[in-house]
Design a protein around this motif. Structure first.
Motif, PDB file in Angstrom:
ATOM      1  N   LEU A   1       6.876  -0.503  -3.471  1.00 26.87           N
ATOM      2  CA  LEU A   1       6.349  -0.439  -2.111  1.00 26.87           C
ATOM      3  C   LEU A   1       4.986   0.251  -2.087  1.00 26.87           C
ATOM      4  CD1 LEU A   1       9.522   0.439  -0.006  1.00 26.87           C
ATOM      5  CD2 LEU A   1       8.277  -1.721  -0.042  1.00 26.87           C
ATOM      6  N   PHE A   2       4.853   1.317  -2.866  1.00 31.63           N
ATOM      7  CA  PHE A   2       3.545   1.976  -2.938  1.00 31.63           C
ATOM      8  C   PHE A   2       2.509   1.056  -3.585  1.00 31.63           C
ATOM      9  CE2 PHE A   2       5.525   6.299  -2.356  1.00 31.63           C
ATOM     10  CZ  PHE A   2       4.755   6.634  -1.249  1.00 31.63           C
ATOM     11  N   GLU A   3       2.922   0.295  -4.575  1.00 35.83           N
ATOM     12  CA  GLU A   3       1.992  -0.663  -5.190  1.00 35.83           C
ATOM     13  C   GLU A   3       1.484  -1.648  -4.144  1.00 35.83           C
ATOM     14  OE1 GLU A   3       1.791  -3.988  -8.807  1.00 35.83           O
ATOM     15  OE2 GLU A   3       3.671  -2.958  -8.362  1.00 35.83           O
ATOM     16  N   GLY A   4       2.403  -2.116  -3.293  1.00 34.41           N
ATOM     17  CA  GLY A   4       2.000  -3.030  -2.228  1.00 34.41           C
ATOM     18  C   GLY A   4       0.997  -2.400  -1.272  1.00 34.41           C
ATOM     19  N   LEU A   5       1.194  -1.121  -0.953  1.00 36.75           N
ATOM     20  CA  LEU A   5       0.238  -0.434  -0.098  1.00 36.75           C
ATOM     21  C   LEU A   5      -1.121  -0.303  -0.770  1.00 36.75           C
ATOM     22  CD1 LEU A   5       2.454   2.427   1.415  1.00 36.75           C
ATOM     23  CD2 LEU A   5       1.502   0.448   2.626  1.00 36.75           C
ATOM     24  N   ARG A   6      -1.121   0.015  -2.082  1.00 41.27           N
ATOM     25  CA  ARG A   6      -2.400   0.143  -2.797  1.00 41.27           C
ATOM     26  C   ARG A   6      -3.150  -1.188  -2.820  1.00 41.27           C
ATOM     27  NH1 ARG A   6       0.850   2.875  -6.442  1.00 41.27           N
ATOM     28  NH2 ARG A   6       0.718   1.178  -7.948  1.00 41.27           N
TER      29      ARG A   6
END
Length: 409
Positions: A28-33
């Protein structure tokens, strides 16, 4: 405030974000980045906040305290001023007050000071390792990860053995947000805070009257520019030391065993040359797991970061867990690699800014010594099941970790 929230994006301040596997949290954090280096998220009970998820932007916020202040709180949730004043210590202050208080206490946490207690730490660690049952499944979190940091911090402060169970219970209450919530985004636990604070005030008064060879005696008597810590400042510092020092170290220990067990080749590499690999292993564990996932700042003026226009008064949250997996800085960031050449760039202890973790030397000593004693006594120590993760945005932690000790690697 400018910015737009999207219903398609899951806010990192929500249960739905954290109520999933660690791999899914990272995804999920990768998607935000990939979407944006900074995104605005709404809150049910608050004005909303900006999520900073890229490594370079986290550095930029951390290292500009004039624009991004700590004085209004370090958690996503807004905390009443009176709580900030008595419970949050230096972590919720700006310079010059922060610098003044840090100057009084930091001498106890230098590399030289920590080396002075290394043998005592090793003695505690050796006893913990000796107490482990062999060839029987046990929970690594209470049996190992919790015991060492509590013992070390209480010993440093001069807290008698009989009082340590109360201190441990109070610290757990604070970390869990009071124990009455399934999901938390910040520490809390008014009862626990009050217990630690009241105990600290009593302990400080006792040491003023009858000093001993402990950190409390030093802190209540050390003078900087003609001033000592006030009772309120001392009480709030003890809260910080007990809760932050205890929780982050125990979580790093639990993550270390979990990650080394999941990657047996990395464990073999470590045991083949423990002195040569242990320091980088600790950095890689902290990078990969990021036990403290975030810290918050508040904009003091209108500013811009990552292309976003931030208004004075906006909350800005630095997600260390995301920054520590930023693919622009760490190659193949989801690979656990104790030989990673830039593991030391991890931001798990902060960004070498004015709020960089005061206890980093002590934490690394505890991790180094505990892992050495464990694997010396039990080369075959390994986990035997999946960890139970805490449901918290403030502590990326392991609540329970089944393990088995043995002689064979």
């Amino acid at each position: 405030m400018t910015g737009s929230a999207s219903e398609r994006i899951i806010s990192p301040a929500t249960r739905v974000f954290w109520d999933r596997s660690f791999a899914d949290r990272r995804a999920l954090f990768e998607g935000l980045r990939q979407r944006s280096p900074i995104e605005f998220h709404t809150e049910t009970d608050g004005p909303g906040f900006w999520s900073v998820v890229g490594y370079d932007d986290v550095l930029a916020v951390s290292r500009n305290p004039e624009v991004f202040s700590s004085a209004k709180g370090f958690t996503i949730d807004d905390v009443p001023v009176e709580i900030l004043e008595f419970a949050m210590s230096m972590i919720a202050m700006d310079n010059p007050r922060h610098q003044h208080l840090r100057g009084i206490v930091q001498s106890a946490f230098t590399a030289a000071s920590v080396r002075g207690i290394a043998e005592r730490v090793r003695g505690y660690a050796a006893q913990i390792a000796a107490d482990l049952p062999r060839d029987t499944v046990f929970d690594f979190v209470p049996e190992v990860a919790t015991r060492l940091p509590v013992q070390v911090i209480c010993e440093l402060l001069g807290i008698p053995e009989r009082d340590r169970p109360m201190i441990l219970a109070a610290a757990a209450d604070v970390i869990s947000g009071g124990g009455d919530q399934e999901f938390v985004t910040a520490p809390g636990g008014a009862a626990g805070l009050g217990q630690i604070y009241g105990y600290a005030l009593e302990l400080g008064e006792k040491r003023k009257a009858d000093p001993g060879d402990d950190l409390t005696s030093r802190l209540v008597s050390t003078m900087v520019d003609g001033e000592t810590l006030t009772p309120t400042e001392f009480g709030s510092f003890v809260i910080l030391l007990i809760t932050a020092g205890y929780e982050t170290t125990r979580q790093a220990l639990a993550w270390a065993l979990h990650l080394l067990s999941e990657h047996p080749g990395q464990k073999e590499l470590l045991l083949a040359d423990f002195p040569g690999h242990i320091d980088n292993t600790i950095d890689e564990v902290i990078r990969f797991a990021s036990p403290v996932p975030y810290m918050r700042r508040t904009a003091t003026v209108d500013t811009e970061i990552g292309g976003a226009h931030i208004a004075a008064g906006d909350k800005v949250v630095m997600w260390y867990l995301s920054a520590n997996h930023d693919e622009r800085v760490f190659d193949d960031p989801d690979r656990f690699d104790i030989t990673r050449p830039n593991a030391g760039k991890q931001l798990g202890f902060g960004a070498k800014d004015i709020h960089h973790c005061l206890g980093v030397n002590l934490a690394k000593l505890e991790l180094r010594v505990m892992l050495e004693e464990l694997f010396t006594a039990h080369p075959g120590l390994h986990t035997v099941g999946e960890p139970e993760l805490l449901l918290s945005a403030f502590v990326n932690g392991i609540a329970s970790l089944p393990a088995r000790a043995g002689d064979r690697p």
